[in-house]
Design a protein around this motif. Structure first.
Motif, PDB file in Angstrom:
ATOM      1  N   PRO A   1      -3.487  17.193   5.207  1.00  0.00           N
ATOM      2  CA  PRO A   1      -4.756  17.199   5.941  1.00  0.00           C
ATOM      3  C   PRO A   1      -5.954  17.352   5.006  1.00  0.00           C
ATOM      4  CG  PRO A   1      -3.137  18.523   7.109  1.00  0.00           C
ATOM      5  CD  PRO A   1      -2.512  18.158   5.781  1.00  0.00           C
ATOM      6  N   GLY A   2      -6.950  16.499   5.191  1.00  0.00           N
ATOM      7  CA  GLY A   2      -8.165  16.568   4.393  1.00  0.00           C
ATOM      8  C   GLY A   2      -8.068  15.945   3.019  1.00  0.00           C
ATOM      9  N   THR A   3      -6.930  15.353   2.672  1.00  0.00           N
ATOM     10  CA  THR A   3      -6.742  14.802   1.339  1.00  0.00           C
ATOM     11  C   THR A   3      -7.594  13.563   1.107  1.00  0.00           C
ATOM     12  OG1 THR A   3      -5.095  14.059  -0.284  1.00  0.00           O
ATOM     13  CG2 THR A   3      -4.828  13.289   1.982  1.00  0.00           C
ATOM     14  N   CYS A   4      -7.851  13.287  -0.160  1.00  0.00           N
ATOM     15  CA  CYS A   4      -8.435  12.012  -0.569  1.00  0.00           C
ATOM     16  C   CYS A   4      -7.350  11.029  -1.003  1.00  0.00           C
ATOM     17  CB  CYS A   4      -9.417  12.227  -1.718  1.00  0.00           C
ATOM     18  SG  CYS A   4     -10.902  13.143  -1.252  1.00  0.00           S
ATOM     19  N   LEU A   5      -6.095  11.459  -0.902  1.00  0.00           N
ATOM     20  CA  LEU A   5      -4.967  10.633  -1.337  1.00  0.00           C
ATOM     21  C   LEU A   5      -3.979  10.467  -0.188  1.00  0.00           C
ATOM     22  CD1 LEU A   5      -4.262  12.260  -4.835  1.00  0.00           C
ATOM     23  CD2 LEU A   5      -5.918  10.466  -4.263  1.00  0.00           C
ATOM     24  N   PRO A   6      -4.266   9.580   0.758  1.00  0.00           N
ATOM     25  CA  PRO A   6      -3.326   9.347   1.856  1.00  0.00           C
ATOM     26  C   PRO A   6      -2.094   8.611   1.362  1.00  0.00           C
ATOM     27  CG  PRO A   6      -5.151   7.802   1.973  1.00  0.00           C
ATOM     28  CD  PRO A   6      -5.489   8.766   0.869  1.00  0.00           C
ATOM     29  N   SER A   7      -1.072   8.557   2.182  1.00  0.00           N
ATOM     30  CA  SER A   7       0.183   7.927   1.786  1.00  0.00           C
ATOM     31  C   SER A   7      -0.026   6.491   1.326  1.00  0.00           C
ATOM     32  CB  SER A   7       1.175   7.963   2.952  1.00  0.00           C
ATOM     33  OG  SER A   7       2.376   7.309   2.603  1.00  0.00           O
ATOM     34  N   HIS A   8      -0.843   5.727   2.063  1.00  0.00           N
ATOM     35  CA  HIS A   8      -1.179   4.351   1.699  1.00  0.00           C
ATOM     36  C   HIS A   8      -2.604   4.316   1.156  1.00  0.00           C
ATOM     37  CE1 HIS A   8       2.333   3.811   4.152  1.00  0.00           C
ATOM     38  NE2 HIS A   8       2.319   2.501   4.007  1.00  0.00           N
ATOM     39  N   THR A   9      -2.859   3.418   0.231  1.00  0.00           N
ATOM     40  CA  THR A   9      -4.144   3.394  -0.461  1.00  0.00           C
ATOM     41  C   THR A   9      -5.308   3.149   0.498  1.00  0.00           C
ATOM     42  OG1 THR A   9      -3.759   1.058  -0.976  1.00  0.00           O
ATOM     43  CG2 THR A   9      -3.193   2.661  -2.668  1.00  0.00           C
ATOM     44  N   ASP A  10      -6.408   3.865   0.256  1.00  0.00           N
ATOM     45  CA  ASP A  10      -7.573   3.813   1.137  1.00  0.00           C
ATOM     46  C   ASP A  10      -8.843   3.829   0.286  1.00  0.00           C
ATOM     47  OD1 ASP A  10      -9.665   4.337   2.951  1.00  0.00           O
ATOM     48  OD2 ASP A  10      -8.373   5.514   4.265  1.00  0.00           O
ATOM     49  N   ALA A  11      -9.557   2.708   0.290  1.00  0.00           N
ATOM     50  CA  ALA A  11     -10.755   2.584  -0.536  1.00  0.00           C
ATOM     51  C   ALA A  11     -11.877   3.499  -0.072  1.00  0.00           C
ATOM     52  CB  ALA A  11     -11.241   1.128  -0.524  1.00  0.00           C
ATOM     53  N   ASN A  12     -11.823   3.964   1.163  1.00  0.00           N
ATOM     54  CA  ASN A  12     -12.858   4.851   1.678  1.00  0.00           C
ATOM     55  C   ASN A  12     -12.658   6.301   1.262  1.00  0.00           C
ATOM     56  OD1 ASN A  12     -14.290   2.848   3.238  1.00  0.00           O
ATOM     57  ND2 ASN A  12     -12.552   2.858   4.642  1.00  0.00           N
ATOM     58  N   LYS A  13     -11.486   6.607   0.716  1.00  0.00           N
ATOM     59  CA  LYS A  13     -11.167   7.984   0.380  1.00  0.00           C
ATOM     60  C   LYS A  13     -10.981   8.231  -1.116  1.00  0.00           C
ATOM     61  CE  LYS A  13      -8.831   9.081   4.773  1.00  0.00           C
ATOM     62  NZ  LYS A  13      -9.718  10.170   5.183  1.00  0.00           N
ATOM     63  N   THR A  14     -10.486   7.241  -1.849  1.00  0.00           N
ATOM     64  CA  THR A  14     -10.007   7.478  -3.212  1.00  0.00           C
ATOM     65  C   THR A  14     -10.827   6.736  -4.250  1.00  0.00           C
ATOM     66  OG1 THR A  14      -7.778   7.565  -2.251  1.00  0.00           O
ATOM     67  CG2 THR A  14      -7.951   7.530  -4.655  1.00  0.00           C
ATOM     68  N   PRO A  15     -11.476   7.444  -5.181  1.00  0.00           N
ATOM     69  CA  PRO A  15     -12.189   6.769  -6.268  1.00  0.00           C
ATOM     70  C   PRO A  15     -11.236   5.889  -7.076  1.00  0.00           C
ATOM     71  CG  PRO A  15     -12.745   9.106  -6.205  1.00  0.00           C
ATOM     72  CD  PRO A  15     -11.600   8.917  -5.254  1.00  0.00           C
TER      73      PRO A  15
ATOM     74  N   GLY B   1       0.787  -1.228   0.000  1.00  0.00           N
ATOM     75  CA  GLY B   1       0.000   0.000   0.000  1.00  0.00           C
ATOM     76  C   GLY B   1       0.812   1.267   0.000  1.00  0.00           C
ATOM     77  N   HIS B   2       2.108   1.193   0.406  1.00  0.00           N
ATOM     78  CA  HIS B   2       2.944   2.390   0.387  1.00  0.00           C
ATOM     79  C   HIS B   2       3.263   2.841  -1.033  1.00  0.00           C
ATOM     80  CE1 HIS B   2       5.586  -1.156   0.550  1.00  0.00           C
ATOM     81  NE2 HIS B   2       6.438  -0.456  -0.171  1.00  0.00           N
ATOM     82  N   ALA B   3       2.885   2.038  -2.042  1.00  0.00           N
ATOM     83  CA  ALA B   3       3.039   2.456  -3.437  1.00  0.00           C
ATOM     84  C   ALA B   3       1.850   3.299  -3.884  1.00  0.00           C
ATOM     85  CB  ALA B   3       3.205   1.245  -4.348  1.00  0.00           C
ATOM     86  N   GLY B   4       1.053   3.780  -2.942  1.00  0.00           N
ATOM     87  CA  GLY B   4      -0.107   4.599  -3.258  1.00  0.00           C
ATOM     88  C   GLY B   4       0.134   5.697  -4.275  1.00  0.00           C
ATOM     89  N   PRO B   5       1.221   6.482  -4.165  1.00  0.00           N
ATOM     90  CA  PRO B   5       1.407   7.588  -5.112  1.00  0.00           C
ATOM     91  C   PRO B   5       1.433   7.168  -6.579  1.00  0.00           C
ATOM     92  CG  PRO B   5       2.785   7.926  -3.201  1.00  0.00           C
ATOM     93  CD  PRO B   5       2.180   6.562  -3.047  1.00  0.00           C
ATOM     94  N   VAL B   6       2.006   6.010  -6.897  1.00  0.00           N
ATOM     95  CA  VAL B   6       2.035   5.592  -8.304  1.00  0.00           C
ATOM     96  C   VAL B   6       0.651   5.120  -8.743  1.00  0.00           C
ATOM     97  CG1 VAL B   6       2.708   3.137  -8.016  1.00  0.00           C
ATOM     98  CG2 VAL B   6       3.440   4.404 -10.038  1.00  0.00           C
ATOM     99  N   VAL B   7      -0.123   4.552  -7.821  1.00  0.00           N
ATOM    100  CA  VAL B   7      -1.502   4.187  -8.122  1.00  0.00           C
ATOM    101  C   VAL B   7      -2.323   5.450  -8.392  1.00  0.00           C
ATOM    102  CG1 VAL B   7      -3.570   3.022  -7.270  1.00  0.00           C
ATOM    103  CG2 VAL B   7      -1.303   2.143  -6.658  1.00  0.00           C
ATOM    104  N   TYR B   8      -2.149   6.461  -7.549  1.00  0.00           N
ATOM    105  CA  TYR B   8      -2.906   7.709  -7.718  1.00  0.00           C
ATOM    106  C   TYR B   8      -2.580   8.380  -9.053  1.00  0.00           C
ATOM    107  CZ  TYR B   8      -3.387   7.157  -2.631  1.00  0.00           C
ATOM    108  OH  TYR B   8      -3.623   6.687  -1.368  1.00  0.00           O
ATOM    109  N   ALA B   9      -1.323   8.352  -9.429  1.00  0.00           N
ATOM    110  CA  ALA B   9      -0.941   8.963 -10.708  1.00  0.00           C
ATOM    111  C   ALA B   9      -1.665   8.280 -11.861  1.00  0.00           C
ATOM    112  CB  ALA B   9       0.566   8.882 -10.898  1.00  0.00           C
ATOM    113  N   ALA B  10      -1.704   6.947 -11.837  1.00  0.00           N
ATOM    114  CA  ALA B  10      -2.384   6.208 -12.901  1.00  0.00           C
ATOM    115  C   ALA B  10      -3.883   6.500 -12.900  1.00  0.00           C
ATOM    116  CB  ALA B  10      -2.136   4.702 -12.734  1.00  0.00           C
ATOM    117  N   LEU B  11      -4.487   6.525 -11.718  1.00  0.00           N
ATOM    118  CA  LEU B  11      -5.925   6.794 -11.621  1.00  0.00           C
ATOM    119  C   LEU B  11      -6.268   8.196 -12.113  1.00  0.00           C
ATOM    120  CD1 LEU B  11      -6.708   5.196  -8.127  1.00  0.00           C
ATOM    121  CD2 LEU B  11      -7.443   4.333 -10.359  1.00  0.00           C
ATOM    122  N   ALA B  12      -5.471   9.177 -11.724  1.00  0.00           N
ATOM    123  CA  ALA B  12      -5.733  10.549 -12.166  1.00  0.00           C
ATOM    124  C   ALA B  12      -5.605  10.666 -13.678  1.00  0.00           C
ATOM    125  CB  ALA B  12      -4.779  11.517 -11.470  1.00  0.00           C
ATOM    126  N   LEU B  13      -4.572  10.057 -14.233  1.00  0.00           N
ATOM    127  CA  LEU B  13      -4.362  10.122 -15.672  1.00  0.00           C
ATOM    128  C   LEU B  13      -5.471   9.414 -16.446  1.00  0.00           C
ATOM    129  CD1 LEU B  13      -0.509   9.587 -15.651  1.00  0.00           C
ATOM    130  CD2 LEU B  13      -1.673  11.622 -16.532  1.00  0.00           C
TER     131      LEU B  13
END
Length: 289
Positions: A101-115, A74-86
């Motif tokens: 604070p308040g982000t939908c993109l925490p350091s580790h992936t979170d299904a409750n926060k990130t589409p 899950g610490h690879a969250g940032p590369v997942v977020y980049a792909a999802l955003a693109l």
């Protein structure tokens, strides 16, 4: 389904991987630090999954018939977020809010926060078990979708990974594919030195899985061909061992300890210049495709 990429499709996925890598570096530079090594080794994997393999709908992230992806590391969250955003799951501007604070993109992936994130992960090993459970649930519900999971090689130190592997084989979960990011390093050093894993392909095979090794896990054509072959011919749970380079594409991470790093301005600029050089090469190849 075609298992061999055309030249133009190969270049497209390489460009997608380059942009995923660029946006991931920008995310972490904006934050100032992060798990750069294990993100960089997955850029091509994310490009092939989100650019050619996964059945998903960015406008309907909760589409019941979508394929699922569980990123157990899950610490690879940032590369997942980049792909999802693109891919359009959420606005690109969200990437600037990584782990704030308040982000939908925490350091580790979170299904409750990130589409687009299908499973909250971070405690290593648990995501593999979750993927097994999702695959079993899909079968019981008679769904045709496929479940993919990504684990690190250091993560395979966890006993829970092997408990999940035993269960998946015992239930013949042929709707499950595990990709092991075999970048040969974990938090404290080389996997050879910390806890040697031996032949992972043989280990998974002995647990009842189909297993294959992609010798160059940064080769989008080889990745695509392996994933398509698995999708068409899968007769049991399958493990793909991807030989990758930790920190690939971020020069500072390839020179030394790279699990979690401060992202300096100088190192960021060096990486951007390297990516620009790669992009120029891709432009030349696109002209020839």
């Amino acid at each position: 389904m075609e298992t061999v990429l055309s030249r133009s499709e190969e270049v497209r996925l390489r460009r997608f991987a380059l942009e995923i890598r660029r946006q991931t570096i920008c995310e972490l530079h904006s934050l100032g630090s992060g798990h750069i090594g294990g993100c960089m080794s997955l850029a091509e994997t994310m490009a092939v999954l989100y650019g050619g393999v996964l059945r998903v709908d960015p406008e309907h992230p909760d589409w019941p018939e979508r394929d699922r992806l569980v990123v157990s590391k899950g610490h690879a969250g940032p590369v997942v977020y980049a792909a999802l955003a693109l891919r359009g799951f959420f606005p690109m501007d969200w990437l600037k809010t990584l782990n704030r604070p308040g982000t939908c993109l925490p350091s580790h992936t979170d299904a409750n926060k990130t589409p687009g994130v299908d499973m909250t992960t971070g405690s290593l090993g648990q995501g593999v078990s979750a993927a097994v459970g999702i695959a079993l649930a899909n079968r019981l519900q008679k769904r045709s979708n496929h479940v993919y999971a990504i684990a690190g090689d250091g993560e395979c130190d966890e006993g829970q990974v092997w408990e999940a592997a035993l269960f998946a084989a015992s239930r013949n979960l042929n709707n499950l594919t595990l990709l092991v990011d075999r970048n040969w390093y974990q938090l404290d050093g080389s996997t050879r030195d910390v806890l040697a894993l031996g032949n992972l392909e043989e280990k998974f095979r002995s647990f009842g899985w189909n297993t294959f090794t992609v010798q160059d896990g940064h080769d989008v054509s080889a990745l695509y061909a392996a994933l398509m072959q698995v999708r068409e011919e899968q007769t049991a749970p399958t493990a793909l061992i991807l030989n990758t380079v930790k920190g690939k594409g971020y020069p500072a991470a390839m020179r030394g300890p790279n699990h979690h790093m401060v992202i300096t301005d100088a190192d960021y600029e060096e990486a951007m210049q390297a990516l620009q050089k790669e992009e120029r090469q891709l432009c030349r190849e696109e002209g020839q495709a």
